[in-house]
Design a protein around this motif. Structure first.
Motif, PDB file in Angstrom:
ATOM      1  N   PHE A  37       0.717  -1.332   0.173  1.00  0.00           N
ATOM      2  CA  PHE A  37      -0.150  -0.056   0.356  1.00  0.00           C
ATOM      3  C   PHE A  37       1.194   1.202   0.032  1.00  0.00           C
ATOM      4  N   ARG A  38       0.307   2.189  -0.133  1.00  0.00           N
ATOM      5  CA  ARG A  38       1.264   3.430  -0.259  1.00  0.00           C
ATOM      6  C   ARG A  38       0.210   4.873   0.380  1.00  0.00           C
ATOM      7  N   GLN A  39       0.758   5.485   0.880  1.00  0.00           N
ATOM      8  CA  GLN A  39      -0.063   7.012   1.545  1.00  0.00           C
ATOM      9  C   GLN A  39       1.478   7.701   0.899  1.00  0.00           C
ATOM     10  N   ALA A  40       0.687   8.807   0.288  1.00  0.00           N
ATOM     11  CA  ALA A  40       1.443  10.038   0.278  1.00  0.00           C
ATOM     12  C   ALA A  40       0.943  11.720   1.099  1.00  0.00           C
ATOM     13  N   PRO A  41       1.299  12.657   1.040  1.00  0.00           N
ATOM     14  CA  PRO A  41       1.415  13.570   1.815  1.00  0.00           C
ATOM     15  C   PRO A  41      -0.133  14.658   1.186  1.00  0.00           C
ATOM     16  N   GLY A  42      -1.312  14.107   2.608  1.00  0.00           N
ATOM     17  CA  GLY A  42      -3.055  15.052   2.226  1.00  0.00           C
ATOM     18  C   GLY A  42      -3.432  13.575   1.903  1.00  0.00           C
ATOM     19  N   LYS A  43      -3.182  12.150   1.460  1.00  0.00           N
ATOM     20  CA  LYS A  43      -3.871  11.532   0.709  1.00  0.00           C
ATOM     21  C   LYS A  43      -4.214  10.371   1.563  1.00  0.00           C
ATOM     22  N   GLU A  44      -5.008   9.903   0.941  1.00  0.00           N
ATOM     23  CA  GLU A  44      -5.522   8.398   2.096  1.00  0.00           C
ATOM     24  C   GLU A  44      -4.964   7.278   1.516  1.00  0.00           C
ATOM     25  N   ARG A  45      -4.294   6.622   2.091  1.00  0.00           N
ATOM     26  CA  ARG A  45      -3.830   5.383   2.279  1.00  0.00           C
ATOM     27  C   ARG A  45      -4.192   4.438   0.637  1.00  0.00           C
ATOM     28  N   GLU A  46      -3.812   3.863   0.180  1.00  0.00           N
ATOM     29  CA  GLU A  46      -4.441   3.303  -1.386  1.00  0.00           C
ATOM     30  C   GLU A  46      -3.434   1.901  -1.352  1.00  0.00           C
ATOM     31  N   GLY A  47      -3.888   1.100  -2.256  1.00  0.00           N
ATOM     32  CA  GLY A  47      -3.846  -0.347  -2.381  1.00  0.00           C
ATOM     33  C   GLY A  47      -2.990  -0.292  -3.947  1.00  0.00           C
ATOM     34  N   VAL A  48      -1.598  -0.955  -3.720  1.00  0.00           N
ATOM     35  CA  VAL A  48      -0.850  -0.551  -5.214  1.00  0.00           C
ATOM     36  C   VAL A  48      -0.495  -1.915  -5.543  1.00  0.00           C
ATOM     37  N   ALA A  49      -0.175  -2.837  -5.172  1.00  0.00           N
ATOM     38  CA  ALA A  49      -0.142  -4.336  -5.396  1.00  0.00           C
ATOM     39  C   ALA A  49      -0.241  -5.243  -5.100  1.00  0.00           C
ATOM     40  N   ILE A  50      -0.498  -6.694  -4.710  1.00  0.00           N
ATOM     41  CA  ILE A  50      -0.895  -7.925  -4.591  1.00  0.00           C
ATOM     42  C   ILE A  50      -0.955  -9.164  -5.431  1.00  0.00           C
ATOM     43  N   ILE A  51      -0.155 -10.456  -4.538  1.00  0.00           N
ATOM     44  CA  ILE A  51      -0.115 -11.756  -4.555  1.00  0.00           C
ATOM     45  C   ILE A  51      -0.551 -12.819  -4.035  1.00  0.00           C
ATOM     46  N   TYR A  52      -0.714 -13.162  -4.628  1.00  0.00           N
ATOM     47  CA  TYR A  52      -1.511 -14.397  -3.564  1.00  0.00           C
ATOM     48  C   TYR A  52      -1.108 -15.249  -4.197  1.00  0.00           C
ATOM     49  N   THR A  53      -0.092 -15.446  -2.511  1.00  0.00           N
ATOM     50  CA  THR A  53       1.323 -15.812  -1.926  1.00  0.00           C
ATOM     51  C   THR A  53       0.804 -17.664  -2.400  1.00  0.00           C
ATOM     52  N   ARG A  54       0.282 -17.730  -2.660  1.00  0.00           N
ATOM     53  CA  ARG A  54       0.123 -19.510  -3.485  1.00  0.00           C
ATOM     54  C   ARG A  54      -0.257 -19.978  -4.789  1.00  0.00           C
ATOM     55  N   ALA A  55      -0.607 -19.080  -4.884  1.00  0.00           N
ATOM     56  CA  ALA A  55      -1.205 -18.971  -7.108  1.00  0.00           C
ATOM     57  C   ALA A  55      -0.285 -18.123  -7.651  1.00  0.00           C
ATOM     58  N   GLY A  56       0.878 -17.130  -6.801  1.00  0.00           N
ATOM     59  CA  GLY A  56       0.770 -16.295  -7.332  1.00  0.00           C
ATOM     60  C   GLY A  56       0.306 -15.280  -8.096  1.00  0.00           C
ATOM     61  N   VAL A  57      -0.937 -15.152  -8.103  1.00  0.00           N
ATOM     62  CA  VAL A  57      -1.927 -14.237  -9.583  1.00  0.00           C
ATOM     63  C   VAL A  57      -1.493 -13.343  -8.594  1.00  0.00           C
ATOM     64  N   THR A  58      -1.247 -11.870  -9.395  1.00  0.00           N
ATOM     65  CA  THR A  58      -1.604 -10.562  -9.122  1.00  0.00           C
ATOM     66  C   THR A  58      -2.215  -9.467  -9.379  1.00  0.00           C
ATOM     67  N   HIS A  59      -2.296  -8.792  -8.511  1.00  0.00           N
ATOM     68  CA  HIS A  59      -3.507  -7.421  -8.574  1.00  0.00           C
ATOM     69  C   HIS A  59      -2.902  -6.522  -8.108  1.00  0.00           C
ATOM     70  N   TYR A  60      -2.952  -5.377  -9.478  1.00  0.00           N
ATOM     71  CA  TYR A  60      -2.777  -4.464  -9.389  1.00  0.00           C
ATOM     72  C   TYR A  60      -3.724  -3.111  -9.660  1.00  0.00           C
ATOM     73  N   THR A  61      -3.359  -1.805  -9.459  1.00  0.00           N
ATOM     74  CA  THR A  61      -3.988  -0.750  -8.901  1.00  0.00           C
ATOM     75  C   THR A  61      -3.833  -0.239 -10.506  1.00  0.00           C
ATOM     76  N   ASP A  62      -5.067   0.639 -10.804  1.00  0.00           N
ATOM     77  CA  ASP A  62      -4.762   0.857 -12.115  1.00  0.00           C
ATOM     78  C   ASP A  62      -3.775   1.553 -12.345  1.00  0.00           C
TER      79      ASP A  62
END
Length: 125
Positions: A37-62
């Motif tokens: 996840f990441r958080q820029a100054p003055g902004k809310e936290r947002e998800g960036v990238a995730i990996i499903y550790t068993r399957a190796g599937v990845t997911h990203y924010t646009d």
């Protein structure tokens, strides 16, 4: 207890690259997804990238699709984030995360329950 230990942040010019690393030290993640996840100054936290550790599937924010790549180490308690073509808008504190009640999917990015201490990424124009 245990903790998520991050490294690899820094300052780069726009168009540059950085690689973040994270290790789950002293514990086994309770969920099968791990990422950033990441958080820029003055902004809310947002998800960036995730990996499903068993399957190796990845997911990203646009905004990072095609530029960032998440991967995991052989032990599956280590994740990496390769960030290419960095933009000033990518400037933020980046947090390694895990232990979700529900792993992110689609446009949903539920907040995780375990966070690392954060590593700063600064991109100058």
């Amino acid at each position: 207890q245990g903790q998520l230990v991050e490294s690899g942040g820094g300052s780069v010019q726009a168009g540059g690259s950085l690689r973040l690393s994270c290790e789950a030290s002293g514990f086994t993640p309770s969920s099968n997804c791990m990422g950033w996840f990441r958080q820029a100054p003055g902004k809310e936290r947002e998800g960036v990238a995730i990996i499903y550790t068993r399957a190796g599937v990845t997911h990203y924010t646009d905004p990072v699709k095609g530029r960032f790549t998440i991967s995991q180490g052989n032990t599956k308690n280590t994740v990496y984030l390769q960030m290419n073509s960095l933009k000033p808008d990518d400037t933020a504190m980046y947090y390694c995360v895990t232990d979700f009640h529900v792993c992110p999917y689609g446009t949903l990015w539920p907040l995780p329950t375990r966070w690392g201490q954060g590593t700063q990424v600064t991109v100058s124009s």
